[in-house]
Structure formats: structure tokens, C-alpha cells
Design a protein around this motif. Structure first.
Motif, mmCIF file in Angstrom:
data_model
loop_
_atom_site.group_PDB
_atom_site.id
_atom_site.type_symbol
_atom_site.label_atom_id
_atom_site.label_comp_id
_atom_site.label_asym_id
_atom_site.label_seq_id
_atom_site.Cartn_x
_atom_site.Cartn_y
_atom_site.Cartn_z
ATOM 1 N N GLU A 35 5.835 -8.416 -26.610
ATOM 2 C CA GLU A 35 5.047 -9.322 -25.777
ATOM 3 C C GLU A 35 5.690 -10.704 -25.777
ATOM 4 O OE1 GLU A 35 1.469 -9.174 -28.041
ATOM 5 O OE2 GLU A 35 1.008 -7.125 -27.436
ATOM 6 N N GLU A 36 5.744 -11.318 -24.612
ATOM 7 C CA GLU A 36 6.208 -12.702 -24.488
ATOM 8 C C GLU A 36 4.974 -13.593 -24.607
ATOM 9 O OE1 GLU A 36 9.393 -13.619 -24.260
ATOM 10 O OE2 GLU A 36 10.124 -11.552 -24.119
ATOM 11 N N TRP A 37 4.962 -14.494 -25.584
ATOM 12 C CA TRP A 37 3.796 -15.323 -25.843
ATOM 13 C C TRP A 37 3.921 -16.727 -25.265
ATOM 14 C CZ3 TRP A 37 3.273 -13.964 -31.743
ATOM 15 C CH2 TRP A 37 2.819 -12.642 -31.858
ATOM 16 N N GLY A 38 5.017 -17.027 -24.589
ATOM 17 C CA GLY A 38 5.246 -18.367 -24.053
ATOM 18 C C GLY A 38 6.019 -19.223 -25.032
ATOM 19 N N ASP A 39 6.641 -20.274 -24.512
ATOM 20 C CA ASP A 39 7.450 -21.187 -25.326
ATOM 21 C C ASP A 39 8.498 -20.454 -26.155
ATOM 22 O OD1 ASP A 39 6.037 -23.375 -24.362
ATOM 23 O OD2 ASP A 39 4.573 -23.317 -25.997
ATOM 24 N N GLY A 40 9.013 -19.331 -25.632
ATOM 25 C CA GLY A 40 10.040 -18.576 -26.340
ATOM 26 C C GLY A 40 9.526 -17.725 -27.481
ATOM 27 N N GLN A 41 8.229 -17.697 -27.687
ATOM 28 C CA GLN A 41 7.631 -16.913 -28.766
ATOM 29 C C GLN A 41 7.460 -15.463 -28.321
ATOM 30 O OE1 GLN A 41 6.558 -18.213 -31.923
ATOM 31 N NE2 GLN A 41 7.813 -19.909 -31.242
ATOM 32 N N ARG A 42 7.764 -14.529 -29.232
ATOM 33 C CA ARG A 42 7.592 -13.107 -28.948
ATOM 34 C C ARG A 42 6.909 -12.426 -30.119
ATOM 35 N NH1 ARG A 42 12.713 -9.984 -27.746
ATOM 36 N NH2 ARG A 42 13.220 -10.605 -29.853
#
Length: 135
Positions: A35-42
Motif C-alpha cells: 500500500e502507498e500511504w503518501g509522502d513516500g511511505q509504504r
């Protein structure tokens, strides 16, 4: 309003794909995808294959920041045949502690710790009721 169940335990990891491979190959957890969580967070949520529908077990949260690795497990997985699991994990080159056995008034316990790619210890435990025959 009340808590219904544990949703997930978040584990910081440095390499998401390597951690997914470890947890799915060695512990046979099922990954529903990255999952891509935004701001480059996965992240990736993993389940025990026979868990109730929608019951998450752990979420691997990729981070580029340094994080603490505990010297003690923060959770454990109940398993069957801990002795065989310990043997197989060792045969696959996984880092594990010694298999230990101990009794409580209710159960005989077989347990050991397994270390993931970032060094997080995971406790694996088999509990057999004392009044059950030992095989």
C-alpha cells in the motif's frame, strides 16, 4: 463503544519487499499487497491464512528513518508443532533461539524466537493443555 479486537501490530522495516518475503515464506502469512500511504511511505498488511475475515495480524511499515529493535519480542504467534517449525527454520538458515519447554498449571509450552531481516524477535509458541496426551 468498546474495542472489538486487535486490528494490527505495526512493525518498522527497512526493506519492505525483503520483509514480505520473509514473513510469507517462513511464517506462511498472506500479504494482501503493498500500500502507498503518501509522502513516500509504504506498508503491507499480513494475515494468518485461517484468521477471521478482515482480522489483520501485522502491518509492515517501511521507514527510511532509524528505528529501535527490541531485544525481546513484542508479540508471539501460536503455532502447532513448534519442534518441527524450529527445525525447518534452522534448515532454511533463519536465526532462531534455542527451543525451550516449560509447564504452567494449565499448559506445556514449547517456544523459541525467530528474527526477521531487521532483527525483530518474533516469539513462536505451542501450548498443549496439561491433561492432553503428549505425542
Amino acid at each position: 463503544m468498546a474495542v472489538k479486537l486487535l486490528g494490527s501490530i505495526f512493525i518498522p522495516v527497512s526493506r519492505l519487499e525483503a520483509s514480505i518475503e520473509f514473513y510469507t515464506n517462513h511464517l506462511k502469512l498472506t500479504c494482501r499487497g503493498i500500500e502507498e500511504w503518501g509522502d513516500g511511505q509504504r506498508g503491507a498488511t499480513l494475515f494468518v491464512s485461517n484468521s477471521p475475515a478482515g482480522a489483520a495480524m501485522i502491518t509492515l511499515a517501511e521507514t527510511k528513518e532509524p528505528f529501535m529493535v527490541s531485544d525481546r519480542p513484542w508479540f508471539n504467534f501460536s503455532c502447532s508443532d513448534a519442534t518441527e517449525m524450529h527445525r525447518l527454520l534452522q534448515a532454511h538458515g533463519c536465526r532462531v533461539t534455542e527451543l525451550v519447554s516449560w509447564d504452567s498449571p494449565w499448559n506445556r509450552h514449547w517456544m523459541f524466537d525467530l528474527y526477521d531481516p531487521d532483527g525483530h524477535p518474533i516469539n513462536l509458541i505451542e501450548m498443549i493443555p496439561i491433561d492432553a496426551p503428549v505425542v
